[in-house]
Enzyme design. Sequence first.
Site, PDB file in Angstrom:
ATOM      1  CE  LYS A   3      -4.010   1.961   2.502  1.00 54.28           C
ATOM      2  NZ  LYS A   3      -4.892   1.811   3.687  1.00 54.28           N
ATOM      3  CB  SER A  42      -8.303   3.566   2.687  1.00 54.37           C
ATOM      4  OG  SER A  42      -7.371   3.022   3.599  1.00 54.37           O
ATOM      5  CB  SER A  49      -8.376   0.808   5.584  1.00 59.40           C
ATOM      6  OG  SER A  49      -9.086   2.023   5.643  1.00 59.40           O
TER       7      SER A  49
END
Lengths: 95, 428
Positions: B30, B105, B129
């Site tokens: 990420k 997210s 997330s």
Amino acid sequence: MSDDSEPAVDPEAVSHVAGLARVDLDGDERERFAEQFADILAAFEALDEVPETDQEAQLANVMRPDEVREGLSQAAALRNAPETEDGFFKGPPVS
Amino acid sequence: MSTEYNGYVTAERVEGAEDGPLAGRTVAVKDNISTEGVRTTCGSAMLADYVPPYDATVVERLKAAGATIPGKTNMDEFGMGTTTETSAFGAVENPVAPGHVPGGSSGGSAAVVAAGDADLALGSDTGGSIRCPAAFCGVVGIKPTYGLVSRYGLVAYANSLEQIGPIAPTVEEAAELLEVIAGPDERDATTRDAREEGSDYEYAAAADGDIAGMEVGIPTELLDGADEAVVETFWDAIDDLEARGVTTHEVELPSVEHAVEAYYVIAMSEASSNLARFDGVRYGVSGGFDGNWNETFARAREEGFGDEVKRRVLLGTYALSAGYHDKYYQKAQDARAWIQADFDEALAEADVLASPTMPVPPMELGESLDDPLTMYLADANTTPVNLANLPAISVPAGETPEGLPVGLQFVGPAFGEHAVIRAGSALA
């Protein structure tokens, strides 16, 4: 600041908070945020129903010996700065 | 290697060590996790050109374990979103449900795993997330116990809530990745050694599907108001588990009705402080050199931050401001303690708790952007777990009649990763 339970959110209040947070907003953003903040803060009102609760702090200090270690080089630390001068970060005027 | 669904912000390969438990496997990372020499944008225009001078601890551990990093995955800006539509680098489309969001997210991380473009991925979970995008993309995601995985090098959004964790096609693979990244780190003082908490790091071995005799609590509050097709899929999966020797009982967690408000007040408050560092001097978008520093900082932040980030920074500033601290922040901390007590009680009578991961199936792209409050409410089932510092897993439970993925969440006691991994491995 008042103790009113109903948060009044108008574009001026949004501007005030934006000033505290150091974020410029344009007129459209102020209007839009004022509407959205009113909804969001109204939802947050439900926290009033939460009883006072004992909070056990699970905190402990974490220490290590204060020994000198290698850190970032000056060049590496400055590498992402938009502007530098004589090996320093260049910031805006303070005043 | 870019993807048609916009899964990567930066597709730059980093090779790890030759040998190790992850040798020959790709692990996407990420884009809020620092990678030395590879830009780390947090999905924000503010950090579009930011290149970290060091690796996050989890990235060091990936490389040492032999993993290849195929790229940095797209995400909601600074982790603030439930759909991966707030990225300054464009929205991610759900590769297994075209026209729909991948969840957020960590939407890019779940999407590249679901599409088979990476074997595994790392996400971060502040209020859901990792679990939300895992659920929406039909893959597995684990949010570890707070303190199990080092946050050193993770760009902070809300420190007291967030953990880095694995996303994978199966529970066993997620557990293998967790074994590599878990463990104390002297550079993150909030990490704890699982072995000193009565646990160990043998997670993959717990993915044995051996669930006979397991006691599963089902919090009724987390089913109330959920989408009908989601609830039906959930109960079908529970029936399947019962047929394999699990016993279930309903539990009540009255405090979780307040989790979303408490989560957003705490997360926004922490965000308003954490994101104060983005002033355009040491890194990020410069506000120029005209006027005084307050004016230039405000200009840099106007330019560099997107709408959702501005909303949360402003609301957090408001919640902490004089006269409102007790009303919002203090009450949210009370709610957090109450939620922790409720979970402790429920987990005294159950090995794990089960609920739908998300109360809704994946939204259509663009559907929720103009209505932030509705988007926040979608986090009803995931945020309580972060507030309680507990481990949780999301595993695929089936699909809605329209073919949209539904995830099932298991929550365990602190440092009880084995229990959620074992329960999850019965389904995926």
